[in-house]
Design a protein around this motif. Structure first.
Motif, PDB file in Angstrom:
ATOM      1  N   MET A  76      48.699  38.411  46.734  1.00  0.00           N
ATOM      2  CA  MET A  76      48.074  38.449  48.057  1.00  0.00           C
ATOM      3  C   MET A  76      46.735  37.715  48.073  1.00  0.00           C
ATOM      4  O   MET A  76      46.079  37.648  49.110  1.00  0.00           O
ATOM      5  N   SER A  77      46.323  37.150  46.951  1.00  0.00           N
ATOM      6  CA  SER A  77      45.087  36.373  46.905  1.00  0.00           C
ATOM      7  C   SER A  77      45.273  35.066  47.662  1.00  0.00           C
ATOM      8  O   SER A  77      46.376  34.520  47.745  1.00  0.00           O
ATOM      9  N   ASN A  78      44.174  34.557  48.215  1.00  0.00           N
ATOM     10  CA  ASN A  78      44.229  33.283  48.930  1.00  0.00           C
ATOM     11  C   ASN A  78      42.902  32.545  48.753  1.00  0.00           C
ATOM     12  O   ASN A  78      42.114  32.893  47.873  1.00  0.00           O
ATOM     13  N   ALA A  79      42.641  31.565  49.599  1.00  0.00           N
ATOM     14  CA  ALA A  79      41.454  30.724  49.439  1.00  0.00           C
ATOM     15  C   ALA A  79      40.162  31.488  49.681  1.00  0.00           C
ATOM     16  O   ALA A  79      39.093  31.044  49.246  1.00  0.00           O
ATOM     17  N   VAL A  80      40.216  32.622  50.363  1.00  0.00           N
ATOM     18  CA  VAL A  80      38.990  33.343  50.711  1.00  0.00           C
ATOM     19  C   VAL A  80      38.917  34.739  50.116  1.00  0.00           C
ATOM     20  O   VAL A  80      37.900  35.423  50.255  1.00  0.00           O
ATOM     21  N   THR A  81      39.954  35.192  49.443  1.00  0.00           N
ATOM     22  CA  THR A  81      39.979  36.555  48.899  1.00  0.00           C
ATOM     23  C   THR A  81      40.764  36.589  47.598  1.00  0.00           C
ATOM     24  O   THR A  81      41.796  35.928  47.474  1.00  0.00           O
ATOM     25  N   PHE A 125      37.525  46.430  38.834  1.00  0.00           N
ATOM     26  CA  PHE A 125      36.446  46.683  39.788  1.00  0.00           C
ATOM     27  C   PHE A 125      35.204  45.890  39.430  1.00  0.00           C
ATOM     28  O   PHE A 125      34.558  45.287  40.293  1.00  0.00           O
ATOM     29  N   VAL A 126      34.851  45.873  38.134  1.00  0.00           N
ATOM     30  CA  VAL A 126      33.681  45.096  37.711  1.00  0.00           C
ATOM     31  C   VAL A 126      33.892  43.613  38.020  1.00  0.00           C
ATOM     32  O   VAL A 126      32.978  42.925  38.479  1.00  0.00           O
ATOM     33  N   ASN A 127      35.115  43.104  37.799  1.00  0.00           N
ATOM     34  CA  ASN A 127      35.412  41.710  38.142  1.00  0.00           C
ATOM     35  C   ASN A 127      35.161  41.440  39.620  1.00  0.00           C
ATOM     36  O   ASN A 127      34.627  40.390  39.992  1.00  0.00           O
ATOM     37  N   SER A 128      35.560  42.391  40.462  1.00  0.00           N
ATOM     38  CA  SER A 128      35.390  42.188  41.903  1.00  0.00           C
ATOM     39  C   SER A 128      33.915  42.133  42.290  1.00  0.00           C
ATOM     40  O   SER A 128      33.536  41.419  43.215  1.00  0.00           O
ATOM     41  N   LEU A 129      33.071  42.882  41.585  1.00  0.00           N
ATOM     42  CA  LEU A 129      31.632  42.864  41.870  1.00  0.00           C
ATOM     43  C   LEU A 129      30.963  41.606  41.331  1.00  0.00           C
ATOM     44  O   LEU A 129      30.095  41.018  41.976  1.00  0.00           O
ATOM     45  N   VAL A 130      31.369  41.199  40.139  1.00  0.00           N
ATOM     46  CA  VAL A 130      30.688  40.106  39.443  1.00  0.00           C
ATOM     47  C   VAL A 130      31.110  38.738  39.978  1.00  0.00           C
ATOM     48  O   VAL A 130      30.287  37.837  40.100  1.00  0.00           O
ATOM     49  N   HIS A 131      32.389  38.583  40.298  1.00  0.00           N
ATOM     50  CA  HIS A 131      32.899  37.255  40.649  1.00  0.00           C
ATOM     51  C   HIS A 131      33.022  37.030  42.159  1.00  0.00           C
ATOM     52  O   HIS A 131      33.519  35.982  42.567  1.00  0.00           O
ATOM     53  N   ARG A 132      32.592  37.971  42.967  1.00  0.00           N
ATOM     54  CA  ARG A 132      32.712  37.792  44.405  1.00  0.00           C
ATOM     55  C   ARG A 132      31.740  36.728  44.910  1.00  0.00           C
ATOM     56  O   ARG A 132      30.786  36.348  44.226  1.00  0.00           O
ATOM     57  N   ASP A 133      31.974  36.258  46.114  1.00  0.00           N
ATOM     58  CA  ASP A 133      31.105  35.270  46.749  1.00  0.00           C
ATOM     59  C   ASP A 133      30.083  36.030  47.600  1.00  0.00           C
ATOM     60  O   ASP A 133      30.423  36.567  48.652  1.00  0.00           O
ATOM     61  N   TYR A 134      28.833  36.078  47.125  1.00  0.00           N
ATOM     62  CA  TYR A 134      27.797  36.843  47.821  1.00  0.00           C
ATOM     63  C   TYR A 134      27.207  36.092  49.011  1.00  0.00           C
ATOM     64  O   TYR A 134      26.350  36.630  49.710  1.00  0.00           O
ATOM     65  N   SER A 135      27.682  34.868  49.250  1.00  0.00           N
ATOM     66  CA  SER A 135      27.242  34.165  50.454  1.00  0.00           C
ATOM     67  C   SER A 135      28.232  34.352  51.603  1.00  0.00           C
ATOM     68  O   SER A 135      27.980  33.942  52.721  1.00  0.00           O
ATOM     69  N   ARG A 136      29.364  34.978  51.310  1.00  0.00           N
ATOM     70  CA  ARG A 136      30.406  35.193  52.311  1.00  0.00           C
ATOM     71  C   ARG A 136      30.398  36.655  52.749  1.00  0.00           C
ATOM     72  O   ARG A 136      30.480  37.567  51.923  1.00  0.00           O
ATOM     73  N   LEU A 137      30.287  36.886  54.051  1.00  0.00           N
ATOM     74  CA  LEU A 137      30.294  38.250  54.564  1.00  0.00           C
ATOM     75  C   LEU A 137      31.641  38.915  54.280  1.00  0.00           C
ATOM     76  O   LEU A 137      32.684  38.271  54.333  1.00  0.00           O
ATOM     77  N   GLY A 138      31.603  40.192  54.011  1.00  0.00           N
ATOM     78  CA  GLY A 138      32.820  40.939  53.704  1.00  0.00           C
ATOM     79  C   GLY A 138      32.607  41.836  52.509  1.00  0.00           C
ATOM     80  O   GLY A 138      31.887  41.493  51.575  1.00  0.00           O
ATOM     81  N   ALA A 139      33.223  42.989  52.532  1.00  0.00           N
ATOM     82  CA  ALA A 139      33.016  43.980  51.480  1.00  0.00           C
ATOM     83  C   ALA A 139      34.046  43.835  50.368  1.00  0.00           C
ATOM     84  O   ALA A 139      35.159  43.341  50.572  1.00  0.00           O
ATOM     85  N   VAL A 140      33.653  44.263  49.171  1.00  0.00           N
ATOM     86  CA  VAL A 140      34.617  44.533  48.106  1.00  0.00           C
ATOM     87  C   VAL A 140      35.340  45.821  48.494  1.00  0.00           C
ATOM     88  O   VAL A 140      34.692  46.821  48.820  1.00  0.00           O
ATOM     89  N   HIS A 141      36.654  45.800  48.483  1.00  0.00           N
ATOM     90  CA  HIS A 141      37.437  46.970  48.904  1.00  0.00           C
ATOM     91  C   HIS A 141      38.209  47.557  47.723  1.00  0.00           C
ATOM     92  O   HIS A 141      38.886  46.838  46.982  1.00  0.00           O
ATOM     93  N   VAL A 142      38.078  48.863  47.553  1.00  0.00           N
ATOM     94  CA  VAL A 142      38.919  49.630  46.631  1.00  0.00           C
ATOM     95  C   VAL A 142      39.723  50.586  47.488  1.00  0.00           C
ATOM     96  O   VAL A 142      39.156  51.485  48.119  1.00  0.00           O
ATOM     97  N   ARG A 143      41.033  50.363  47.548  1.00  0.00           N
ATOM     98  CA  ARG A 143      41.870  51.168  48.440  1.00  0.00           C
ATOM     99  C   ARG A 143      43.003  51.816  47.659  1.00  0.00           C
ATOM    100  O   ARG A 143      43.753  51.146  46.951  1.00  0.00           O
ATOM    101  N   LEU A 144      43.100  53.136  47.784  1.00  0.00           N
ATOM    102  CA  LEU A 144      44.214  53.887  47.201  1.00  0.00           C
ATOM    103  C   LEU A 144      45.123  54.328  48.323  1.00  0.00           C
ATOM    104  O   LEU A 144      44.660  54.916  49.311  1.00  0.00           O
ATOM    105  N   ASP A 145      46.418  54.036  48.184  1.00  0.00           N
ATOM    106  CA  ASP A 145      47.382  54.477  49.188  1.00  0.00           C
ATOM    107  C   ASP A 145      48.651  54.946  48.495  1.00  0.00           C
ATOM    108  O   ASP A 145      48.674  55.132  47.271  1.00  0.00           O
TER     109      ASP A 145
END
Length: 555
Positions: free
Chosen positions: A380-385, A291-311
């Motif tokens: 499931m990672s790609n060029a934008v996520t 989770f910390v990685n997702s907050l720290v390494h995300r692209d803050y210039s790109r719209l879209g939320a960090v998602h934590v999903r439990l299913d």
């Protein structure tokens, strides 16, 4: 020089982000050719095949393009900064095709007319060239490690507008997570300066983007960092049980998401030796690092939320922005730590919220593997996520017992390389060093050293010699798990038994292929080749066909 076979293979693969076909039947205009090359350079580089239609049909070069020696100079003169490409002509069934190799540029490249393009994949998976928009410049430079977006000053804000409460939250985190204790003795301005939360711009102190993320009030975050958002979702089938969104400072967001997560952690206790050991459905440390990685390494210039999903299948954590330059699925475990937001990453490490060594990825893998669960799945990672899935499958208690027993004897925790190897042998049963090297993402020599140590400790057995050597979990491991017969099946049969099995298979089915021998006898492809050669030399079987189509019949 590329061969005809290599070009045919490229054409058969079809267009992609790194491969473009251009028709030259009517002489492709220089302007369109230069624009296409710029798009490749501004993405991941690659090759342009001139004289190939979109469907892969080879129609050849126009007469005006038969001589490609001057193309490199033309491209350099028509691009800013000058783009260096190489071009050659390759004959495909006697038809000339231009092969233009384009390097990935470490700076934005435009045509001399000011056209700036990049490539992307459309929803149907086919590539296209589109304009490179101004707000995407920072994304590109950040992914290449040329700029640090988190260190940029937010000149519209005054340091007085930052939250004193969040600053105390930083101090509390340092105490709680064992961060840099020397920071606790600093007053507020000194703390801000030491961590890089503020910077001096034109004689005035203002927050950095990292400072805004950690100390900013919610209203200021919405205004200056509209892309900052975190979602926590819990799904049961198609029913949405929880769907919370946060736009709060990072530490506050982390605490609230962590509380929601911990409320859903369930533990069972199992007896291992003299102790009762808790076995959670989700590893707390693995979650924290992911989770910390997702907050720290995300692209803050790109719209879209960090998602934590439990299913029902487990937990998925995803963040906007693909892997940074140099990080791929193939080197995720071994590449040097790097961040899209270096200042923010450094702050989080000094606070103690993330692994100080920068190897938090090891924590994520360890949190899954020591309980006998599957590897974290980044596919499931790609060029934008960037997306990682952590399964909540039942723990393998016998595997956990083996790990804890080994660690107790060794006097320390097993490194992640050993865990990956043991987990791979648990799943693959019998594997060669080359296969294990792929799983560990390290050279075979390094993997052999790990295997030797595991063999010395009695948890791994080796079978065969030389290139055909394979490995399984040891007889002792299977015996303690109550699976004595399973060890015999995995360790394989002796050579005479294998020969009889192959001959019996041919008697029953008429023929056999190398892959079928490997599956039948539980041996590697190399060992199956040697076995078939021995039987052929003895005259017991005869090879039919050629290459991959080779099969064997009774002699």
């Amino acid at each position: 020089m590329k061969t005809e076979a290599e070009i045919r293979k490229l054409i058969a693969e079809g267009e992609s982000l790194t491969l473009e076909f251009k028709s030259d039947r009517n002489r492709l205009p220089d302007r369109e050719l230069i624009a296409a090359l710029v798009g490749l350079a501004n993405t991941d580089g690659g090759a342009l095949l001139l004289g190939v239609e979109d469907d892969g049909d080879v129609t050849g070069l126009h007469q005006a393009h038969r001589e490609l020696s001057g193309l490199s100079a033309l491209v350099a003169n028509r691009t800013i900064p000058a783009l260096g490409v190489t071009a050659e002509s390759v004959l495909i069934d006697g038809t000339p095709v231009g092969v233009i190799d384009v390097p990935k540029s470490r700076q934005l490249v435009a045509t001399s007319e000011g056209l700036l393009q990049r490539r992307r994949l459309m929803a149907n998976g086919t590539p296209e060239s589109i304009p490179f928009l101004p707000h995407e410049f920072i994304q590109r430079q950040s992914s290449l490690g040329l700029v640090d977006p988190s260190a940029a000053p937010v000149v519209e804000l005054d340091v007085k507008q930052l939250s004193a409460l969040e600053r105390e939250r930083i101090r509390e985190a340092i105490r709680l997570y064992g961060g840099d204790q020397s920071l606790l003795a600093l007053d507020d301005p000194e703390l801000d300066g030491a961590l890089g939360l503020t910077t001096r711009h034109e004689g005035v102190y203002c927050p950095t983007v990292a400072g805004l993320l950690l100390l900013g009030k919610e209203a200021e975050l919405r205004r200056h960092l509209p892309a900052h958002e975190v979602a926590f979702q819990v799904l049961h089938g198609t029913d949405v049980r929880v769907n919370e969104f946060f736009r709060k400072p990072l530490l506050q967001t982390f605490k609230e998401i962590e509380s929601l997560f911990l409320a859903r952690v369930e533990e069972q206790e199992v007896d291992i030796g003299l102790f009762r050991v808790p076995v959670p459905n989700y590893d707390r440390r693995g979650f924290r690092e992911a989770f910390v990685n997702s907050l720290v390494h995300r692209d803050y210039s790109r719209l879209g939320a960090v998602h934590v999903r439990l299913d029902d299948d487990g937990m998925t954590i995803s963040s906007p922005g693909g892997f940074v330059e140099g990080v791929t699925l193939e080197n995720l475990l071994t590449t040097a730590p790097r961040s899209r937001n270096p200042l923010l990453a450094d702050i989080v490490k000094r606070i103690g919220l993330a692994e100080r060594t920068g190897r938090g990825i090891d924590r994520i893998f360890e949190g899954m593997l020591r309980y006998g669960r599957a590897l974290p799945d980044y596919s499931m990672s790609n060029a934008v996520t960037v997306s990682v899935q952590l399964t909540n499958a039942d723990a393998d208690i016998e595997f956990l017992k083996m790990i804890l027993t080994h660690e107790e004897k060794a006097g320390g925790a097993l490194p992640v390389d050993s865990l990956i190897i043991l987990s791979s042998l648990r799943e693959g049963r019998r594997m060669a060093c080359t296969e294990l090297a792929g799983a560990v993402q390290k050279p075979e020599g390094a993997v052999r050293s790990v295997l030797e140590r595991l063999m010395e400790s009695g948890v791994v057995d080796a079978h065969g010699t030389g290139r055909g050597r394979t490995y399984t979990l040891s007889a002792k491991v299977y015996r303690h798990a109550g699976q004595k017969a399973a060890y015999v099946r995995q360790s394989g049969f002796d050579r005479i038994q294998q020969e009889q099995m192959v001959l019996s298979y041919i008697n029953a089915h008429g023929s056999i292929r190398r892959a079928e021998v490997a599956d039948l006898c539980r041996i590697s492809p190399f060992q199956s080749t040697r076995l078939l050669k021995k039987l052929s030399d003895e005259g017991s079987i005869v090879a039919k066909g050629q290459g991959k189509g080779t099969y064997y019949e009774r002699g």
